[in-house]
Design a protein around this motif. Structure first.
Motif, PDB file in Angstrom:
ATOM      1  N   ILE A  28      -4.917   3.962   3.601  1.00 54.52           N
ATOM      2  CA  ILE A  28      -6.285   3.714   2.526  1.00 54.52           C
ATOM      3  C   ILE A  28      -7.154   4.760   2.790  1.00 54.52           C
ATOM      4  O   ILE A  28      -7.265   5.697   3.748  1.00 54.52           O
ATOM      5  CB  ILE A  28      -7.065   2.409   3.838  1.00 54.52           C
ATOM      6  CG1 ILE A  28      -6.355   1.212   3.598  1.00 54.52           C
ATOM      7  CG2 ILE A  28      -8.533   2.103   2.989  1.00 54.52           C
ATOM      8  CD1 ILE A  28      -6.999  -0.014   4.477  1.00 54.52           C
ATOM      9  N   LEU A  86      -6.585   3.994  -2.572  1.00 57.37           N
ATOM     10  CA  LEU A  86      -6.514   2.587  -2.066  1.00 57.37           C
ATOM     11  C   LEU A  86      -7.905   2.828  -1.326  1.00 57.37           C
ATOM     12  O   LEU A  86      -8.380   3.508  -0.892  1.00 57.37           O
ATOM     13  CB  LEU A  86      -5.473   2.471  -1.270  1.00 57.37           C
ATOM     14  CG  LEU A  86      -3.927   2.596  -1.648  1.00 57.37           C
ATOM     15  CD1 LEU A  86      -2.920   2.488  -0.503  1.00 57.37           C
ATOM     16  CD2 LEU A  86      -3.819   1.637  -2.750  1.00 57.37           C
ATOM     17  N   LEU A 130       0.908  -1.189  -0.007  1.00 55.99           N
ATOM     18  CA  LEU A 130       0.051  -0.033   0.006  1.00 55.99           C
ATOM     19  C   LEU A 130       0.833   1.261   0.130  1.00 55.99           C
ATOM     20  O   LEU A 130       0.528   2.104  -0.780  1.00 55.99           O
ATOM     21  CB  LEU A 130      -0.965   0.037   1.243  1.00 55.99           C
ATOM     22  CG  LEU A 130      -2.109  -1.146   1.348  1.00 55.99           C
ATOM     23  CD1 LEU A 130      -2.809  -0.946   2.578  1.00 55.99           C
ATOM     24  CD2 LEU A 130      -2.835  -1.071  -0.030  1.00 55.99           C
TER      25      LEU A 130
END
Length: 575
Positions: free
Chosen positions: A493, A473, A463
């Protein structure tokens, strides 16, 4: 004692004494004997005299065999029993004869190839034949040893799969297939045992399990090792099909006791699959395969499973789909559909989720849930994910070119946990963005909770690398997995996608409303946007907007659209 040959009708009795030679000159006898002695095998010249077979000459090897015979006191020719063959050759009814003969019993016997060939003679009455005995005992014994080795597992001494199938085939042919069943036992997590105690410890465990399994068998059952951590049993059905379930229960009981290896006590979990020969109606090899199909189902259900014909059809379909899917990926004959992602605040389009579709020319439309499961099982999910990423970005680029401007849209692409574990996701995404000259914010990489939870450290590195190319993401199907909130806080995220199981029926279920409100509050506290899946009514869209959800998708807005229709939908929404 004399017997009449069924071939010629000539009386053939016991052979004469070797010294009984008539009508031969000394010179001829010497030359003939020299020739016979030069042969590396036992040989003798025979002729008919007054209806009896006589040995006119024999070499030393023949005489030695006559003295060393292990099965009786008669001459060697009486043991061979080749009188008919000799008479046929002498009478010209056959050019030559050759056959195999075993002298003695199965254990201590010797094996020969017997050849009978005619010798030139002035007339039929003077016909003679040369009989040779080629000792093949060592060859036959070596062949038997090699065959036994081929059919035996070297570690346990049990039959291997080839020996098991051969033995089962023989039993089914002799006693009838309806009297037998096959049971396959698979040891779970065996690779972990090898990792912990080494290969020698793993071998010790296999031997221990083999001994325990042998203790469960009845006198007429058979055990074999058919794989690294797999055993198979032939179960004789005496009282009916229930016998195989009774044996399976005993197997489960003996394997439930822990095995002590070095300093470890290891409990062996197993899966058991069974197939009845009477129900399968197939040969031994297919019967074993049916038991293994039942075994695969047993691994899923965690209980003893009997083979069902529908399971074979499902297995064959999965295999067919795997073959066709591999071809479809290579030929790029898959399709891609795009479902709109709508801003719940403005009601305008924000982006699309790219979804793979497959319409096979012969099999018809194959649902994503089915072919994606096959792709993950077979490893094809990696090339499928690469295809999806490139097709989605290529389509987004083509939309910009057709609209003559950079559209304020992004596209979401799903990547599986398997691809995250095996592929260089960051390098793949970065390369694709460069190839299509697209900014990273126009791509949202969607990962499931399982992809992140399976290996949080690797997922974190992946990530971070994706954020370095400015890709967005999203965590897909949030709420259905086992996310650690502490790790969620650390991961970069951007979006939480709320699973449709919480959205569907939410308006009539206070518990679902509470769960959705908690997820939205969590996302807001962590600075993340949210997407609700499965919106199918205006009321639901308005409620989610009021609760603070950012975007939504579902049939209320539009189903997944083909590329041209998706572009038209986007342009209409943006105008």
């Amino acid at each position: 004692m004399r017997t009449r040959s069924p071939v010629s009708g000539i009386l053939v009795g016991r052979v004469s004494n070797i010294a009984d030679i008539v009508n031969e000159t000394p010179a001829y006898i010497a030359i003939r004997q020299t020739y016979l002695e030069a042969l590396p095998i036992a040989a003798a010249v025979l002729a008919l005299h007054d209806g009896d077979l006589e040995i006119h000459a024999a070499n030393t090897a023949w005489k030695r065999l006559d003295r060393q015979r292990v099965s009786g006191r008669e001459h060697i020719l009486d043991g061979v029993g080749c009188a008919d063959e000799i008479v046929e050759v002498m009478n010209g009814d056959a050019a030559a004869k050759q056959f195999d003969w075993r002298d003695g019993g199965i254990i201590d016997g010797r094996h020969f190839t017997v050849s009978v060939a005619p010798l030139c003679a002035s007339d039929r009455a003077d016909a003679r034949v040369l009989v040779t005995l080629l000792d093949r005992t060592s060859e036959v014994q070596t062949e038997k040893s090699l065959r036994l080795e081929m059919l035996t597992d070297s570690l346990t001494g049990l039959m291997n799969r080839a020996g098991f199938v051969e033995h089962l085939e023989t039993r089914m042919a002799d006693d009838g297939s309806e009297n037998y069943a096959v049971m396959v036992v698979d040891l779970a997590r065996f690779s972990r045992v090898n990792e912990c105690v080494g290969s020698l410890g793993g071998d010790e465990l296999i031997i221990t399990v083999a001994r325990r399994l042998l203790s469960t068998l009845r006198g007429y059952d058979l055990l074999a090792r058919t794989g690294a951590n797999e055993f198979a049993m032939v179960v004789r059905l005496i009282d009916g099909p229930g016998d195989v379930l009774h044996v399976a229960r005993r197997v489960g009981e003996v394997l439930a006791r822990p095995c002590k290896l070095s300093d470890f006590e290891i409990k062996v979990d197993c899966a058991i699959g069974c197939a009845l020969a009477a129900e399968s109606g197939v040969d031994a090899e297919k019967l074993v395969r049916h038991a293994q199909i039942a075994l695969n189902e047993a691994k899923r259900t965690q209980r003893v499973e009997m083979y069902q014909p529908a399971a074979l059809a499902a297995s064959n379909r999965r295999f067919t789909l795997e073959t066709e899917l591999r071809r479809a990926i290579e030929c790029e004959s898959l399709d891609m559909a795009f479902q709109p992602l709508m801003s719940l605040d403005t009601g305008r389009i924000a982006g699309f989720e790219a979804l793979a579709r497959w319409n096979h020319p012969d099999l018809g439309i194959i649902q994503p849930a089915e072919f994606i499961a096959v792709a993950e099982e077979s490893g094809l999910i990696v090339p499928l994910g690469r295809w999806a990423l490139n097709r989605a970005l290529a389509t987004l680029k083509s939309w910009d070119e057709e609209a003559h401007r950079v559209l304020p849209l992004y596209v979401g692409v799903n990547l599986s946990a398997i691809q995250v574990a095996r592929d260089d996701i960051a390098g793949l995404v970065g390369g694709a963005l460069r190839d299509y000259h697209l900014s990273g914010y126009r791509l949202s990489v969607e990962l499931t909770e399982s992809a992140i939870v399976a290996d949080p450290d690797r997922a974190g590195r992946t990530l971070d690398a994706l954020k370095s190319v400015d890709a967005m993401l999203a965590m897909d199907d949030f709420g259905t997995g086992f996310s650690n909130l502490a790790s969620l806080q650390k991961l970069p995220i951007d979006t939480l996608k709320i699973d449709r199981s919480f959205i569907t029926g939410m308006l009539g279920d206070p518990d679902k409303v509470a769960i959705v409100r908690a997820i939205l509050s969590l996302a807001q506290a962590l600075g993340m946007t949210t997407t609700a899946e499965g919106i199918e009514s205006r009321e639901l869209a308005q409620t989610l907007a009021a609760l603070g959800c950012t975007t939504g998708q579902g049939f209320f807005y539009a189903p997944a659209l083909e590329s041209g229709a998706a572009l038209k939908f986007a342009l209409d929404s943006l105008s």
